[in-house]
Design an enzyme around this catalytic site. Sequence first.
Site, PDB file in Angstrom:
ATOM      1  CG  ASN A 166      40.631  51.087  40.129  1.00 22.08           C
ATOM      2  OD1 ASN A 166      41.127  49.958  40.130  1.00 22.08           O
ATOM      3  ND2 ASN A 166      39.910  51.536  41.143  1.00 22.08           N
ATOM      4  CG  ASN A 224      38.244  42.315  36.540  1.00 23.06           C
ATOM      5  OD1 ASN A 224      37.294  42.659  35.845  1.00 23.06           O
ATOM      6  ND2 ASN A 224      38.134  42.125  37.845  1.00 23.06           N
ATOM      7  CG  MET A 241      44.856  44.278  46.580  1.00 19.70           C
ATOM      8  SD  MET A 241      43.218  45.000  46.310  1.00 19.70           S
ATOM      9  CE  MET A 241      42.696  45.176  48.003  1.00 19.70           C
ATOM     10  NE  ARG A 242      52.023  46.969  47.117  1.00 23.48           N
ATOM     11  CZ  ARG A 242      52.614  47.004  48.309  1.00 23.48           C
ATOM     12  NH1 ARG A 242      52.994  48.147  48.833  1.00 23.48           N
ATOM     13  NH2 ARG A 242      52.844  45.901  48.959  1.00 23.48           N
ATOM     14  CG  HIS A 299      35.260  50.706  43.450  1.00 23.77           C
ATOM     15  ND1 HIS A 299      36.208  50.370  44.403  1.00 23.77           N
ATOM     16  CD2 HIS A 299      34.115  50.948  44.126  1.00 23.77           C
ATOM     17  CE1 HIS A 299      35.636  50.423  45.598  1.00 23.77           C
ATOM     18  NE2 HIS A 299      34.381  50.780  45.459  1.00 23.77           N
ATOM     19  N   GLY A 331      43.198  37.737  39.389  1.00 27.15           N
ATOM     20  CA  GLY A 331      43.375  38.058  37.980  1.00 27.15           C
ATOM     21  C   GLY A 331      42.226  37.625  37.079  1.00 27.15           C
TER      22      GLY A 331
HETATM   23  C1  GRF Z   1      37.662  43.197  41.470  1.00 23.45           C
HETATM   24  O1  GRF Z   1      36.486  42.947  42.188  1.00 23.45           O
HETATM   25  C2  GRF Z   1      37.850  44.671  41.247  1.00 23.45           C
HETATM   26  O2  GRF Z   1      36.652  45.372  41.167  1.00 23.45           O
HETATM   27  C3  GRF Z   1      38.605  45.091  42.481  1.00 23.45           C
HETATM   28  O3  GRF Z   1      39.473  44.019  42.751  1.00 23.45           O
HETATM   29  C4  GRF Z   1      38.898  42.812  42.267  1.00 23.45           C
HETATM   30  C5  GRF Z   1      39.932  42.117  41.431  1.00 23.45           C
HETATM   31  O4  GRF Z   1      39.537  40.826  41.081  1.00 23.45           O
HETATM   32  N1  GRF Z   1      39.279  46.352  42.243  1.00 23.45           N
HETATM   33  P1  GRF Z   1      40.392  39.950  40.083  1.00 23.45           P
HETATM   34  O5  GRF Z   1      41.803  39.817  40.660  1.00 23.45           O
HETATM   35  O6  GRF Z   1      40.399  40.602  38.741  1.00 23.45           O
HETATM   36  O7  GRF Z   1      39.711  38.608  40.058  1.00 23.45           O
END
Ligand code: GRF
Length: 199
Positions: free
Chosen positions: A106, A13, A89-90, A108, A11
Amino acid sequence: MKIAVFASGRGTNLAAIIKAKSKGLINADIALVVSDNKKALALKKAQRAGIKAVFVDPQRFLTMPEFENEIVKAVEAEGIDLIVLAGFMRILSSDFVSRFQNKIINIHPAILPSFKGSQAIKDAYEFGIKVTGVTVHFVDNEMDNGPIILQKAVPIDEADTLETLESKIHKVEHKIYPEAIKLFIEGRLKIEGRKVKIV
Ligand code: GRF
């Protein structure tokens, strides 16, 4: 405007989005955090920030539609305008995606369409490319595929290890995800086919 963040892991982000809101960069209510992982740090971070945090246990449902339906209920109950996937992750079904068409984004950790999938940073590092980066995109029916909102390059230096590269990538993520969300909230993203115009 109301935002929901879906996250399965650390988390970071989500934390960056919460920070951007507290700084006044994002003028929206982060109303809901959804996780499919009870142990996700994202849930703790949400609770600490006073955001409604919902764990939807995939084990409780026999089928994917039933699991998603539970998420739909939570999202609709809050009247969410934008779903932000941040390490969720889904893969969401096409039913889910069309229900919230052009309202799911999203992030990436690579320059799409290169290095799709869940190991993007490692794959890019091991491939030996010299420049990788971060992509924020709308979600469509294919994984890591929808119209691209923002991209930012990250050079891979000879001295970089996978760990230093990961931290460079995450730093960029934490900057551009809030920027992309801000653009969405301000109604400045116009999708034209595969292209997203910033108006
Ligand atoms: C990030 O690297 C994002 O690009 C990918 O999953 C990761 C999530 O990281 N889709 P966090 O849980 O926000 O630390």
